[in-house]
Scaffold this motif. Sequence first.
Motif, PDB file in Angstrom:
ATOM      1  N   SER A  66      25.173  23.283  16.016  1.00 42.51           N
ATOM      2  CA  SER A  66      26.266  23.757  15.184  1.00 42.51           C
ATOM      3  C   SER A  66      27.418  22.764  15.187  1.00 42.51           C
ATOM      4  CB  SER A  66      26.745  25.120  15.673  1.00 42.51           C
ATOM      5  OG  SER A  66      27.820  25.597  14.887  1.00 42.51           O
ATOM      6  N   SER A  68      26.720  26.002  19.684  1.00 42.40           N
ATOM      7  CA  SER A  68      25.581  25.187  20.109  1.00 42.40           C
ATOM      8  C   SER A  68      25.785  23.728  19.693  1.00 42.40           C
ATOM      9  CB  SER A  68      24.296  25.713  19.480  1.00 42.40           C
ATOM     10  OG  SER A  68      24.311  25.490  18.081  1.00 42.40           O
ATOM     11  N   ARG A 100      36.950  26.739  20.992  1.00 39.41           N
ATOM     12  CA  ARG A 100      35.821  26.363  20.140  1.00 39.41           C
ATOM     13  C   ARG A 100      35.974  24.933  19.610  1.00 39.41           C
ATOM     14  NH1 ARG A 100      32.117  24.582  18.693  1.00 39.41           N
ATOM     15  NH2 ARG A 100      30.737  25.048  16.934  1.00 39.41           N
ATOM     16  N   ARG A 122      31.475  30.591  15.167  1.00 42.52           N
ATOM     17  CA  ARG A 122      30.905  31.546  16.116  1.00 42.52           C
ATOM     18  C   ARG A 122      29.706  31.000  16.877  1.00 42.52           C
ATOM     19  NH1 ARG A 122      33.444  34.347  12.275  1.00 42.52           N
ATOM     20  NH2 ARG A 122      34.519  36.263  12.908  1.00 42.52           N
ATOM     21  N   ASP A 123      29.165  29.883  16.439  1.00 42.34           N
ATOM     22  CA  ASP A 123      27.997  29.285  17.088  1.00 42.34           C
ATOM     23  C   ASP A 123      28.432  27.980  17.749  1.00 42.34           C
ATOM     24  OD1 ASP A 123      25.636  28.159  17.898  1.00 42.34           O
ATOM     25  OD2 ASP A 123      24.754  28.012  15.899  1.00 42.34           O
TER      26      ASP A 123
END
Length: 322
Positions: free
Chosen positions: A9, A6, A146, A3-4
């Motif tokens: 991450s 960045s 992702r 979910r992150d």
Amino acid sequence: MLRDASPASDACWRRWCADLLRADRLGPGELADWWTVISRFDPVLGRYAARPVPVPEGAVVVAGSGKEQFKTFNVSTAAAILAAATGTPVIKGISRSVSAVSGAADILDVLGIRPVSCPAAIPQTLQRHGIAFVAYPIFCPRYAARYDGVFDTLNPASFFMPVAAMCVRASGFVLGLAHRDVTLAAAALRRIRPDLAAGAVASTELSPGEMVDEYGDGGAARLARVAGGMITTGTRQGIAPTDGWRRAIAHRPTHDGNAALVTESLAPGGETPATRLVELNAALVLTASATGLDIDDAVDRVGHARRSGRAMRLLTALTNLR
């Protein structure tokens, strides 16, 4: 980490995955847990996993992990076409290049072959042409967005996602894995996709630590077969990889060059290192179908499909659909 998105991450995700592989901390249960988390993260994938798309009997999912230490040309793409030329329905997972020059999607662009636009189009495409090229994101759009660009080396998802994410109710699968532990991948897929009753996970080690995600005739080829709820694993020692053999099967520096080698490997004529490699991997696809063929009979059948021109006729038909 899912979910992150960045950079921090991403770096954490890469380190964690590398540590898991180095420490040999993965088993079929852990990989099945990964699948559960991923399919919950991506609701589209969760829906298709619960209800895979029906496809013709005998269809085989063909996929590869990529991320090899030695970069071959797009063998699995050519092998999928050759297997389809024998009458075996093939669903080939495709993606853009990650760690090599050309991914399967890049090769299809050069050849002018269109992948299916949505999962619902797969059965009809198989009925018409015998092969369907499927981009992974159509089954797992959130996870693909992702995952894309995070990993350029093998990671735990490489052991199951290329096949598991092709949510079709096929008869079997073939996964090329750039790792020695083909048994782990086979055991994970048996647990994650029990509807795939037969299959094979293949890898080849050209020299210590130098892996390719194909079943090769050079180096030590490892094969884990799934059949009747059982897994059998074996290793076959092939020819010593010479410099000439390596040059013949190595990826080319451009998409055009790799597409040309795919075409050459399907053309009628004598044997070359490229045609032998493609035929061996196409034969694996046939053995994963509902044909009951052993590997030697399958090699004979795919060899005849190439030498008789059937493979090139299929390739021509596919390219003429642009």
